[in-house]
Design a protein around this motif. Structure first.
Motif, PDB file in Angstrom:
ATOM      1  N   GLY E   8      37.165  28.897  37.213  1.00 43.84           N
ATOM      2  CA  GLY E   8      35.728  28.686  37.199  1.00 43.84           C
ATOM      3  C   GLY E   8      34.978  29.910  37.672  1.00 43.84           C
ATOM      4  N   ASN E   9      33.668  29.741  37.791  1.00 37.76           N
ATOM      5  CA  ASN E   9      32.868  30.856  38.298  1.00 37.76           C
ATOM      6  C   ASN E   9      31.783  30.331  39.226  1.00 37.76           C
ATOM      7  OD1 ASN E   9      31.304  29.782  36.069  1.00 37.76           O
ATOM      8  ND2 ASN E   9      29.975  31.569  36.380  1.00 37.76           N
ATOM      9  N   ILE E  10      31.172  31.254  39.942  1.00 43.16           N
ATOM     10  CA  ILE E  10      30.157  30.902  40.935  1.00 43.16           C
ATOM     11  C   ILE E  10      28.869  31.616  40.592  1.00 43.16           C
ATOM     12  CG2 ILE E  10      29.479  31.379  43.322  1.00 43.16           C
ATOM     13  CD1 ILE E  10      32.234  30.588  44.183  1.00 43.16           C
ATOM     14  N   VAL E  11      27.783  30.880  40.639  1.00 46.04           N
ATOM     15  CA  VAL E  11      26.453  31.469  40.510  1.00 46.04           C
ATOM     16  C   VAL E  11      25.816  31.455  41.894  1.00 46.04           C
ATOM     17  CG1 VAL E  11      24.171  31.282  39.447  1.00 46.04           C
ATOM     18  CG2 VAL E  11      26.225  30.666  38.135  1.00 46.04           C
ATOM     19  N   ALA E  12      25.396  32.632  42.335  1.00 47.16           N
ATOM     20  CA  ALA E  12      24.773  32.765  43.656  1.00 47.16           C
ATOM     21  C   ALA E  12      23.629  33.755  43.535  1.00 47.16           C
ATOM     22  CB  ALA E  12      25.804  33.247  44.682  1.00 47.16           C
ATOM     23  N   THR E  13      22.393  33.235  43.495  1.00 42.33           N
ATOM     24  CA  THR E  13      21.275  34.174  43.339  1.00 42.33           C
ATOM     25  C   THR E  13      20.910  34.852  44.657  1.00 42.33           C
ATOM     26  OG1 THR E  13      19.909  32.187  43.390  1.00 42.33           O
ATOM     27  CG2 THR E  13      20.187  33.251  41.268  1.00 42.33           C
ATOM     28  N   ARG E  14      21.061  34.110  45.771  1.00 44.95           N
ATOM     29  CA  ARG E  14      20.824  34.747  47.071  1.00 44.95           C
ATOM     30  C   ARG E  14      22.155  35.267  47.589  1.00 44.95           C
ATOM     31  NH1 ARG E  14      18.332  30.316  50.755  1.00 44.95           N
ATOM     32  NH2 ARG E  14      19.418  28.951  49.306  1.00 44.95           N
ATOM     33  N   LYS E  15      22.295  36.575  47.677  1.00 41.82           N
ATOM     34  CA  LYS E  15      23.562  37.137  48.151  1.00 41.82           C
ATOM     35  C   LYS E  15      23.326  38.535  48.688  1.00 41.82           C
ATOM     36  CE  LYS E  15      24.467  38.291  43.404  1.00 41.82           C
ATOM     37  NZ  LYS E  15      25.005  37.720  42.191  1.00 41.82           N
ATOM     38  N   ASP E  16      24.302  39.025  49.391  1.00 38.39           N
ATOM     39  CA  ASP E  16      24.265  40.396  49.867  1.00 38.39           C
ATOM     40  C   ASP E  16      24.030  41.316  48.674  1.00 38.39           C
ATOM     41  OD1 ASP E  16      25.377  42.129  52.453  1.00 38.39           O
ATOM     42  OD2 ASP E  16      25.698  43.104  50.528  1.00 38.39           O
ATOM     43  N   GLU E  17      23.126  42.275  48.832  1.00 38.94           N
ATOM     44  CA  GLU E  17      22.733  43.098  47.678  1.00 38.94           C
ATOM     45  C   GLU E  17      23.902  43.909  47.116  1.00 38.94           C
ATOM     46  OE1 GLU E  17      20.973  46.934  50.192  1.00 38.94           O
ATOM     47  OE2 GLU E  17      19.603  45.595  49.146  1.00 38.94           O
ATOM     48  N   ARG E  18      24.912  44.117  47.925  1.00 37.28           N
ATOM     49  CA  ARG E  18      26.074  44.876  47.443  1.00 37.28           C
ATOM     50  C   ARG E  18      26.936  44.057  46.483  1.00 37.28           C
ATOM     51  NH1 ARG E  18      27.486  46.439  53.582  1.00 37.28           N
ATOM     52  NH2 ARG E  18      26.760  44.284  53.705  1.00 37.28           N
ATOM     53  N   LEU E  19      26.614  42.752  46.351  1.00 35.78           N
ATOM     54  CA  LEU E  19      27.335  41.906  45.397  1.00 35.78           C
ATOM     55  C   LEU E  19      26.593  41.754  44.077  1.00 35.78           C
ATOM     56  CD1 LEU E  19      28.651  39.008  47.651  1.00 35.78           C
ATOM     57  CD2 LEU E  19      30.001  40.794  46.558  1.00 35.78           C
ATOM     58  N   VAL E  20      25.367  42.291  43.999  1.00 37.23           N
ATOM     59  CA  VAL E  20      24.595  42.122  42.768  1.00 37.23           C
ATOM     60  C   VAL E  20      25.323  42.790  41.599  1.00 37.23           C
ATOM     61  CG1 VAL E  20      22.437  42.740  41.614  1.00 37.23           C
ATOM     62  CG2 VAL E  20      22.405  41.918  43.982  1.00 37.23           C
ATOM     63  N   GLY E  21      25.431  42.061  40.504  1.00 43.00           N
ATOM     64  CA  GLY E  21      26.095  42.590  39.321  1.00 43.00           C
ATOM     65  C   GLY E  21      27.585  42.316  39.252  1.00 43.00           C
ATOM     66  N   GLN E  22      28.143  41.758  40.311  1.00 48.56           N
ATOM     67  CA  GLN E  22      29.571  41.431  40.305  1.00 48.56           C
ATOM     68  C   GLN E  22      29.779  40.015  39.763  1.00 48.56           C
ATOM     69  OE1 GLN E  22      31.793  43.563  40.815  1.00 48.56           O
ATOM     70  NE2 GLN E  22      30.928  45.120  42.162  1.00 48.56           N
ATOM     71  N   LYS E  23      30.751  39.864  38.880  1.00 51.28           N
ATOM     72  CA  LYS E  23      31.119  38.545  38.372  1.00 51.28           C
ATOM     73  C   LYS E  23      32.061  37.896  39.380  1.00 51.28           C
ATOM     74  CE  LYS E  23      33.836  38.417  34.691  1.00 51.28           C
ATOM     75  NZ  LYS E  23      34.480  38.266  33.362  1.00 51.28           N
ATOM     76  N   LEU E  24      31.694  36.703  39.844  1.00 51.13           N
ATOM     77  CA  LEU E  24      32.484  36.010  40.877  1.00 51.13           C
ATOM     78  C   LEU E  24      33.287  34.882  40.238  1.00 51.13           C
ATOM     79  CD1 LEU E  24      29.733  35.771  43.655  1.00 51.13           C
ATOM     80  CD2 LEU E  24      31.634  37.397  43.556  1.00 51.13           C
ATOM     81  N   LEU E  25      34.597  35.039  40.204  1.00 52.50           N
ATOM     82  CA  LEU E  25      35.464  34.054  39.569  1.00 52.50           C
ATOM     83  C   LEU E  25      36.275  33.299  40.612  1.00 52.50           C
ATOM     84  CD1 LEU E  25      36.828  36.013  36.484  1.00 52.50           C
ATOM     85  CD2 LEU E  25      34.889  34.447  36.616  1.00 52.50           C
ATOM     86  N   ILE E  26      36.447  31.998  40.362  1.00 55.24           N
ATOM     87  CA  ILE E  26      37.288  31.169  41.230  1.00 55.24           C
ATOM     88  C   ILE E  26      38.711  31.199  40.670  1.00 55.24           C
ATOM     89  CG2 ILE E  26      37.630  28.886  42.233  1.00 55.24           C
ATOM     90  CD1 ILE E  26      34.685  28.290  41.581  1.00 55.24           C
ATOM     91  N   VAL E  27      39.655  31.531  41.533  1.00 58.88           N
ATOM     92  CA  VAL E  27      41.047  31.651  41.125  1.00 58.88           C
ATOM     93  C   VAL E  27      41.893  30.661  41.920  1.00 58.88           C
ATOM     94  CG1 VAL E  27      43.071  33.178  41.108  1.00 58.88           C
ATOM     95  CG2 VAL E  27      40.816  34.065  40.468  1.00 58.88           C
ATOM     96  N   ARG E  28      42.695  29.892  41.184  1.00 59.22           N
ATOM     97  CA  ARG E  28      43.661  28.993  41.814  1.00 59.22           C
ATOM     98  C   ARG E  28      45.000  29.735  41.901  1.00 59.22           C
ATOM     99  NH1 ARG E  28      42.315  24.006  43.780  1.00 59.22           N
ATOM    100  NH2 ARG E  28      41.767  23.060  41.808  1.00 59.22           N
ATOM    101  N   VAL E  29      45.547  29.787  43.109  1.00 62.93           N
ATOM    102  CA  VAL E  29      46.833  30.454  43.278  1.00 62.93           C
ATOM    103  C   VAL E  29      47.910  29.652  42.550  1.00 62.93           C
ATOM    104  CG1 VAL E  29      48.491  31.365  44.930  1.00 62.93           C
ATOM    105  CG2 VAL E  29      46.065  31.267  45.524  1.00 62.93           C
ATOM    106  N   MET E  30      48.778  30.361  41.840  1.00 66.76           N
ATOM    107  CA  MET E  30      49.866  29.730  41.089  1.00 66.76           C
ATOM    108  C   MET E  30      51.193  30.247  41.622  1.00 66.76           C
ATOM    109  SD  MET E  30      48.021  28.007  38.849  1.00 66.76           S
ATOM    110  CE  MET E  30      49.117  27.508  37.501  1.00 66.76           C
ATOM    111  N   VAL E  31      52.181  29.364  41.685  1.00 65.61           N
ATOM    112  CA  VAL E  31      53.509  29.800  42.102  1.00 65.61           C
ATOM    113  C   VAL E  31      54.534  29.292  41.090  1.00 65.61           C
ATOM    114  CG1 VAL E  31      53.016  30.011  44.560  1.00 65.61           C
ATOM    115  CG2 VAL E  31      53.702  27.804  43.660  1.00 65.61           C
ATOM    116  N   PRO E  32      55.529  30.131  40.773  1.00 64.45           N
ATOM    117  CA  PRO E  32      56.560  29.676  39.841  1.00 64.45           C
ATOM    118  C   PRO E  32      57.479  28.659  40.516  1.00 64.45           C
ATOM    119  CG  PRO E  32      57.024  31.913  40.600  1.00 64.45           C
ATOM    120  CD  PRO E  32      55.704  31.535  41.176  1.00 64.45           C
ATOM    121  N   ASP E  33      57.791  27.587  39.798  1.00 63.92           N
ATOM    122  CA  ASP E  33      58.758  26.621  40.334  1.00 63.92           C
ATOM    123  C   ASP E  33      60.176  27.077  40.008  1.00 63.92           C
ATOM    124  OD1 ASP E  33      59.283  26.000  37.698  1.00 63.92           O
ATOM    125  OD2 ASP E  33      58.284  24.065  37.752  1.00 63.92           O
TER     126      ASP E  33
END
Lengths: 95, 95, 95, 95, 95
Positions: E8-33
């Protein structure tokens, strides 16, 4: 940072010389439950050894930091320290 | 820092040259229970490999640090080390 | 450092250019049980992706480091790497 | 970074002087479940104390960072801080 | 590094200015069985928010790094970032 409670101290006469003179306190990590009461954290990250920067006493609730932040907090930042108490908690307010 | 107990050592002839000459000890993380007795920590953070800065022996209770603090503690801070024993515990007092 | 076992590798053609040419190995964290036999670690920290600094092969037991220590271990320390195999284990002796 | 929710604040009058003037917020780590709804994280990493860089209010969903990144995010990077709120989440979209 | 899947992804309009323009993706950790199939990781380290350095899309399997390594990977290394996707996985081979 994490919330913790000072539960003891460590005596170590043989140690890296950069630790001489540092008070080493054992801190149990505390987490607020649903009603805001602090409970000791079970499990792998539940207990840390810290250097005390603020004069914490046994049983006091504190905030502490870890890692390179703890190391940088003490003196010149060169001692082998990765846990430091940086505040004594008066109140924890949860909502 | 964490409290640990030295439970073994590692022999590795093929290794990064910056590790040559370093004694590699296996440390089991220990946590004090409600009565202050140290118990081995189960689970994911329960065992680490450390470089020994203080002459620790098998079975001794120690304090160790991890991460960049461990690396910075050894020599010039350039070796690929992220665990270091920095003290030998005489007594753990809990309250 | 942690003890691990090389269980596989990763092919990634699209990657940060600073990773080009690096062999990416999957390492399962291993912990010694009460009799000193290495068992795979279950749970959240059980599998990491590492860069290989010492020519490790599949199935070999290794020691690896993580975090900024791993990054600093590889070349100029500027690549986006936070896991590195730094030794191949000959024997693990526990007591 | 992690997703969190602001669940409270800490009052600490005795603290490292480099923390004076910083608002200390308690953040509960949140993780999306299979349907994308945020659930509080149980267990060892479930609650952190952060400095607020973006004016977050109680109950708001935020993103925060930890470790040296948090420390470097605040002012000159010298304060003993290892948690910082860096954004307020409008929407979390999962697939 | 860890293996993950973009969920997924995150939309955050209020954020530290150093994050402006960065795409924020949610990552689920995966482990091999045991058979090498990737499974989502449950528990405390199971979901992270990352900046995407390689153009990852939803559902793709990626490798990502964390901590100061992630921060240093992005631009001048000064943004409040502690998670970064650094490669897109073509194949995971386990043995």
């Amino acid at each position: 940072m994490k919330i913790g409670r000072v539960i003891g101290n460590i005596v170590a006469t043989r140690k890296d010389e950069r630790l001489v003179g540092q008070k080493l306190l054992i801190v149990r990590v505390m987490v607020p439950d649903d009603r805001g009461e602090l409970k000791p954290l079970e499990g792998s990250e539940g207990t840390v050894v810290t250097v005390d920067l603020v004069g914490a006493g046994f049983g006091e609730t504190v905030i502490f930091c870890t890692g390179s932040t703890a190391r940088n907090s003490v003196g010149s930042g060169q001692a082998p320290i990765d846990g430091a108490i940086v505040g004594i908690v008066d109140t924890v307010d949860t909502y």
